[in-house]
Scaffold this motif. Structure first.
Motif, PDB file in Angstrom:
ATOM      1  N   ILE A  43     -23.055 -67.201  -5.822  1.00 56.78           N
ATOM      2  CA  ILE A  43     -22.123 -66.504  -6.718  1.00 56.78           C
ATOM      3  C   ILE A  43     -20.770 -66.328  -6.033  1.00 56.78           C
ATOM      4  CG2 ILE A  43     -21.666 -64.292  -7.842  1.00 56.78           C
ATOM      5  CD1 ILE A  43     -24.778 -64.202  -8.367  1.00 56.78           C
ATOM      6  N   LYS A  44     -20.789 -65.901  -4.778  1.00 59.30           N
ATOM      7  CA  LYS A  44     -19.534 -65.725  -4.031  1.00 59.30           C
ATOM      8  C   LYS A  44     -18.801 -67.047  -3.876  1.00 59.30           C
ATOM      9  CE  LYS A  44     -20.906 -61.641  -1.463  1.00 59.30           C
ATOM     10  NZ  LYS A  44     -21.306 -61.098  -0.167  1.00 59.30           N
ATOM     11  N   GLN A  45     -19.538 -68.131  -3.630  1.00 55.95           N
ATOM     12  CA  GLN A  45     -18.912 -69.443  -3.494  1.00 55.95           C
ATOM     13  C   GLN A  45     -18.233 -69.856  -4.798  1.00 55.95           C
ATOM     14  OE1 GLN A  45     -21.480 -72.874  -3.050  1.00 55.95           O
ATOM     15  NE2 GLN A  45     -19.892 -73.999  -1.947  1.00 55.95           N
ATOM     16  N   LEU A  46     -18.889 -69.662  -5.928  1.00 56.83           N
ATOM     17  CA  LEU A  46     -18.270 -69.990  -7.220  1.00 56.83           C
ATOM     18  C   LEU A  46     -16.997 -69.177  -7.426  1.00 56.83           C
ATOM     19  CD1 LEU A  46     -21.320 -70.321  -9.636  1.00 56.83           C
ATOM     20  CD2 LEU A  46     -19.605 -72.071  -9.165  1.00 56.83           C
ATOM     21  N   ARG A  47     -17.042 -67.909  -7.107  1.00 57.83           N
ATOM     22  CA  ARG A  47     -15.871 -67.038  -7.261  1.00 57.83           C
ATOM     23  C   ARG A  47     -14.703 -67.542  -6.406  1.00 57.83           C
ATOM     24  NH1 ARG A  47     -13.315 -63.312 -10.342  1.00 57.83           N
ATOM     25  NH2 ARG A  47     -12.219 -61.829  -9.082  1.00 57.83           N
ATOM     26  N   ARG A  48     -15.000 -67.906  -5.152  1.00 64.84           N
ATOM     27  CA  ARG A  48     -13.952 -68.416  -4.259  1.00 64.84           C
ATOM     28  C   ARG A  48     -13.356 -69.719  -4.787  1.00 64.84           C
ATOM     29  NH1 ARG A  48     -17.546 -66.801  -0.112  1.00 64.84           N
ATOM     30  NH2 ARG A  48     -18.331 -68.928  -0.012  1.00 64.84           N
ATOM     31  N   VAL A  49     -14.207 -70.624  -5.276  1.00 63.75           N
ATOM     32  CA  VAL A  49     -13.726 -71.913  -5.776  1.00 63.75           C
ATOM     33  C   VAL A  49     -12.861 -71.718  -7.016  1.00 63.75           C
ATOM     34  CG1 VAL A  49     -14.465 -74.093  -6.831  1.00 63.75           C
ATOM     35  CG2 VAL A  49     -15.514 -73.315  -4.718  1.00 63.75           C
ATOM     36  N   LEU A  50     -13.246 -70.803  -7.903  1.00 63.43           N
ATOM     37  CA  LEU A  50     -12.434 -70.549  -9.097  1.00 63.43           C
ATOM     38  C   LEU A  50     -11.061 -69.983  -8.722  1.00 63.43           C
ATOM     39  CD1 LEU A  50     -15.150 -69.080 -11.505  1.00 63.43           C
ATOM     40  CD2 LEU A  50     -14.072 -71.340 -11.620  1.00 63.43           C
ATOM     41  N   SER A  51     -11.024 -69.064  -7.789  1.00 62.82           N
ATOM     42  CA  SER A  51      -9.737 -68.511  -7.332  1.00 62.82           C
ATOM     43  C   SER A  51      -8.897 -69.588  -6.646  1.00 62.82           C
ATOM     44  CB  SER A  51      -9.968 -67.353  -6.364  1.00 62.82           C
ATOM     45  OG  SER A  51     -10.614 -66.304  -7.016  1.00 62.82           O
ATOM     46  N   TYR A  52      -9.544 -70.397  -5.833  1.00 66.89           N
ATOM     47  CA  TYR A  52      -8.872 -71.493  -5.134  1.00 66.89           C
ATOM     48  C   TYR A  52      -8.281 -72.484  -6.138  1.00 66.89           C
ATOM     49  CZ  TYR A  52      -8.533 -75.524  -1.900  1.00 66.89           C
ATOM     50  OH  TYR A  52      -8.102 -76.596  -1.156  1.00 66.89           O
ATOM     51  N   ALA A  53      -9.036 -72.794  -7.193  1.00 65.18           N
ATOM     52  CA  ALA A  53      -8.567 -73.736  -8.215  1.00 65.18           C
ATOM     53  C   ALA A  53      -7.292 -73.225  -8.884  1.00 65.18           C
ATOM     54  CB  ALA A  53      -9.659 -73.954  -9.258  1.00 65.18           C
ATOM     55  N   ARG A  54      -7.284 -71.961  -9.227  1.00 64.36           N
ATOM     56  CA  ARG A  54      -6.087 -71.390  -9.869  1.00 64.36           C
ATOM     57  C   ARG A  54      -4.891 -71.437  -8.922  1.00 64.36           C
ATOM     58  NH1 ARG A  54      -4.374 -65.556 -11.684  1.00 64.36           N
ATOM     59  NH2 ARG A  54      -3.136 -66.102 -13.506  1.00 64.36           N
ATOM     60  N   ASN A  55      -5.125 -71.104  -7.663  1.00 67.21           N
ATOM     61  CA  ASN A  55      -4.031 -71.134  -6.675  1.00 67.21           C
ATOM     62  C   ASN A  55      -3.465 -72.545  -6.508  1.00 67.21           C
ATOM     63  OD1 ASN A  55      -4.215 -68.404  -6.195  1.00 67.21           O
ATOM     64  ND2 ASN A  55      -5.551 -68.637  -4.421  1.00 67.21           N
ATOM     65  N   ILE A  56      -4.327 -73.526  -6.398  1.00 67.66           N
ATOM     66  CA  ILE A  56      -3.862 -74.913  -6.237  1.00 67.66           C
ATOM     67  C   ILE A  56      -3.063 -75.350  -7.462  1.00 67.66           C
ATOM     68  CG2 ILE A  56      -4.564 -77.325  -5.995  1.00 67.66           C
ATOM     69  CD1 ILE A  56      -7.059 -76.345  -4.592  1.00 67.66           C
ATOM     70  N   ALA A  57      -3.571 -75.025  -8.653  1.00 62.14           N
ATOM     71  CA  ALA A  57      -2.888 -75.434  -9.886  1.00 62.14           C
ATOM     72  C   ALA A  57      -1.456 -74.905  -9.929  1.00 62.14           C
ATOM     73  CB  ALA A  57      -3.673 -74.958 -11.108  1.00 62.14           C
ATOM     74  N   THR A  58      -1.278 -73.632  -9.560  1.00 62.30           N
ATOM     75  CA  THR A  58       0.064 -73.050  -9.620  1.00 62.30           C
ATOM     76  C   THR A  58       0.949 -73.543  -8.476  1.00 62.30           C
ATOM     77  OG1 THR A  58      -0.725 -71.073  -8.458  1.00 62.30           O
ATOM     78  CG2 THR A  58      -0.665 -70.988 -10.863  1.00 62.30           C
ATOM     79  N   LEU A  59       0.372 -73.751  -7.302  1.00 57.19           N
ATOM     80  CA  LEU A  59       1.179 -74.214  -6.166  1.00 57.19           C
ATOM     81  C   LEU A  59       1.582 -75.678  -6.297  1.00 57.19           C
ATOM     82  CD1 LEU A  59      -0.671 -72.478  -3.187  1.00 57.19           C
ATOM     83  CD2 LEU A  59       1.612 -71.942  -4.081  1.00 57.19           C
ATOM     84  N   GLU A  60       0.637 -76.515  -6.720  1.00 58.89           N
ATOM     85  CA  GLU A  60       0.919 -77.946  -6.822  1.00 58.89           C
ATOM     86  C   GLU A  60       1.457 -78.357  -8.182  1.00 58.89           C
ATOM     87  OE1 GLU A  60      -2.446 -80.243  -5.525  1.00 58.89           O
ATOM     88  OE2 GLU A  60      -2.439 -79.336  -3.535  1.00 58.89           O
ATOM     89  N   LYS A  61       1.509 -77.423  -9.115  1.00 62.85           N
ATOM     90  CA  LYS A  61       2.040 -77.670 -10.466  1.00 62.85           C
ATOM     91  C   LYS A  61       1.344 -78.841 -11.148  1.00 62.85           C
ATOM     92  CE  LYS A  61       5.167 -74.447 -10.162  1.00 62.85           C
ATOM     93  NZ  LYS A  61       4.671 -73.151 -10.523  1.00 62.85           N
ATOM     94  N   GLN A  62       0.005 -78.818 -11.119  1.00 54.48           N
ATOM     95  CA  GLN A  62      -0.767 -79.858 -11.799  1.00 54.48           C
ATOM     96  C   GLN A  62      -2.111 -79.300 -12.251  1.00 54.48           C
ATOM     97  OE1 GLN A  62      -2.013 -83.099  -9.196  1.00 54.48           O
ATOM     98  NE2 GLN A  62      -1.286 -81.911  -7.457  1.00 54.48           N
ATOM     99  N   ASN A  63      -2.748 -80.032 -13.152  1.00 53.02           N
ATOM    100  CA  ASN A  63      -4.058 -79.625 -13.636  1.00 53.02           C
ATOM    101  C   ASN A  63      -5.091 -79.758 -12.521  1.00 53.02           C
ATOM    102  OD1 ASN A  63      -2.904 -79.300 -16.125  1.00 53.02           O
ATOM    103  ND2 ASN A  63      -4.230 -80.734 -17.185  1.00 53.02           N
TER     104      ASN A  63
END
Length: 181
Positions: A43-63
């Motif tokens: 559960i913690k791993q899924l939470r971290r990956v979801l947060s990481y995904a959002r951060n990458i999307a906004t930083l790299e400006k891509q889907n």
């Protein structure tokens, strides 16, 4: 003393049986502890990956896409398989050779736990927004461990609650997430 017979006394036998009983009880409890710890870690791993995904999307400006992939690299709905988080530069929900893989999450054996999402892909957009829905996790423990990641349109994640106290988390509509019995 020739031919003496060595044996256990009744007290020694009772002590031995008591120790064996205690060890058997501890082993069962320890097994449950290991299963619960593994589920909480997933559960913690899924939470971290979801947060990481959002951060990458906004930083790299891509889907950024999180999904299980079929043999052609296209997203599919088999959420117990290995999950891949990748940059989807052409927005086709398919991992192409030049697209970057950010991380992978190991597959779940169906006898241990299950993951479910109502779409074939969970997508974070450059704005930080995401596809809406509930990513669910259910572990086959006693009592069952379930968790719901409720994703809002603006990309925020909130946990589902267990309002009816049946040990199963609920989605945004207050319905139990799908957990195998």
């Amino acid at each position: 003393m020739k031919g003496s017979i060595k044996a256990l006394t009744l007290v020694e036998l009772l002590v031995t049986l008591s120790v064996v009983g205690i060890l058997m009880t501890s082993a069962t409890s320890f097994g449950s502890y290991i299963e619960n710890t593994k589920a909480r870690s997933d559960i913690k791993q899924l939470r971290r990956v979801l947060s990481y995904a959002r951060n990458i999307a906004t930083l790299e400006k891509q889907n950024i896409v999180l999904c299980p992939l079929d043999t052609n690299g296209s997203c599919q709905r088999a959420w117990n398989q290995e999950l891949t988080l990748f940059s989807d530069t052409n927005r086709d929900q398919k991992l192409d050779p030049l697209e970057e893989v950010h991380t992978r999450i190991k597959p779940l054996p169906a006898t241990i736990a299950s993951r479910n999402f109502q779409r074939s892909a969970l997508i974070y957009f450059p704005t930080g927004f995401s596809t809406t829905g509930t990513l669910s996790y259910c572990a086959s423990t006693t009592p069952p461990i379930s968790y719901a990641f409720i994703l809002s349109r603006v990309g925020r994640i909130r946990p589902g609650e267990d309002n009816n106290n049946n040990h199963i988390a609920e989605n945004a509509s207050n319905q139990d997430i799908p957990c195998p019995k």
